[in-house]
Design an enzyme around this catalytic site. Structure first.
Site, PDB file in Angstrom:
ATOM      1  N   ASN A   1       0.805  -1.219   0.000  1.00 31.90           N
ATOM      2  CA  ASN A   1       0.000   0.000   0.000  1.00 31.90           C
ATOM      3  C   ASN A   1       0.843   1.277   0.000  1.00 31.90           C
ATOM      4  OD1 ASN A   1      -2.449   1.770   0.731  1.00 31.90           O
ATOM      5  ND2 ASN A   1      -1.114   2.027   2.519  1.00 31.90           N
TER       6      ASN A   1
ATOM      7  N   TYR B   1       3.485  10.281 -11.019  1.00 30.56           N
ATOM      8  CA  TYR B   1       2.627   9.425 -10.193  1.00 30.56           C
ATOM      9  C   TYR B   1       1.794   8.508 -11.069  1.00 30.56           C
ATOM     10  CZ  TYR B   1      -1.089   7.927  -7.062  1.00 30.56           C
ATOM     11  OH  TYR B   1      -1.978   7.163  -6.349  1.00 30.56           O
TER      12      TYR B   1
END
Length: 246
Positions: free
Chosen positions: A90, A158
């Site tokens: 995560n 990103y």
């Protein structure tokens, strides 16, 4: 896989989706190792919450972009909890840069985002794989993003890093089969601290979604748990976005 009494490592497990996932796994009977890099107090708070509810959890520090720290983290988890059965990759970071600001996407930002978001997930998967293979079963869920599907997001590096996460998921699914399943959840907008300072933008997005709601971290955590439990799925990218990409 029945996750009760299984040892789960959740990277970035003290905040946001990671915290919700750590708590959801513990509520299903898993023993949870809550990883953090800098969010020590949040990770320890998550561990204390799990313990107060009768669960088992420990906090463990590591910067996942550094392979030596990842290997040390996994060694600590195995020493304290016996093994690693489940991994939730995560931990992620971003930089908010307009997509057309190509000069703003510096080499340092590329290296930092790829180090955590892509290499970090690989390092963690590689470190836990021998224990899962020894146990003859294991499950990994990588947290991707719809940014990796659409090309839009908080920044160009990103979005590209999350596309790489989706590719990594498919490659690891092939590399680690048949003992270990590897899939990815691709959330859309989620109400986490990433929206701090941009709450108005988040609120404007909500009415435009098909389901008229921004996902909560708990929504993503439920999907992650379901994916970890699924024994007939690997190499898949599942989108949870309230219809954002339709």
């Amino acid at each position: 896989m029945d996750i009760k009494n299984k040892v789960a490592l959740v990277t970035g497990g003290g905040t946001g989706i990671g915290r919700a996932t750590s708590i959801a796994l513990a509520s299903r009977g898993a023993i949870v190792a809550v990883n953090y890099s800098r969010s020590k107090s949040e990770a320890e708070e998550t561990v204390q919450w799990i313990r107060s509810e009768g669960g088992r959890a420990v906090a463990v520090q590591a910067n996942v972009s550094l392979d030596r720290e990842v290997r040390g983290m996994v060694a600590t988890v195995v020493e304290q909890l016996g093994t690693v059965d489940l991994l939730v990759n995560n931990a992620s970071i971003t930089q908010h840069i307009l997509l057309d600001d190509l000069e703003g996407a510096t080499e340092e930002i590329w290296d930092e985002l790829y180090g955590v978001n892509v290499k970090g997930m690989f390092f963690c998967a590689r470190a836990v794989a021998p224990f899962m293979k020894s146990n003859k079963q294991g499950s990994i869920v990588n947290v991707g993003s719809i940014a990796g599907l659409t090309g839009a997001g908080s920044s160009l590096p990103y979005a590209v890093s999350k596309a790489a996460v989706h590719g990594l998921t498919k490659s690891l699914a092939r590399a680690l089969a048949p003992e270990i399943s590897v899939s990815s959840v691709a959330p859309g907008a989620v109400a986490t601290r990433w929206w701090e300072g941009r709450e108005e933008q988040m609120n404007h997005l909500s009415p435009n979604l098909l389901l008229k709601r921004i996902a909560q971290p708990e929504d993503i955590a439920k999907m992650i748990c379901a994916m970890l439990e699924q024994e007939s799925m690997t190499g898949q990218i599942l989108t949870v976005d309230s219809g954002q990409t339709l």
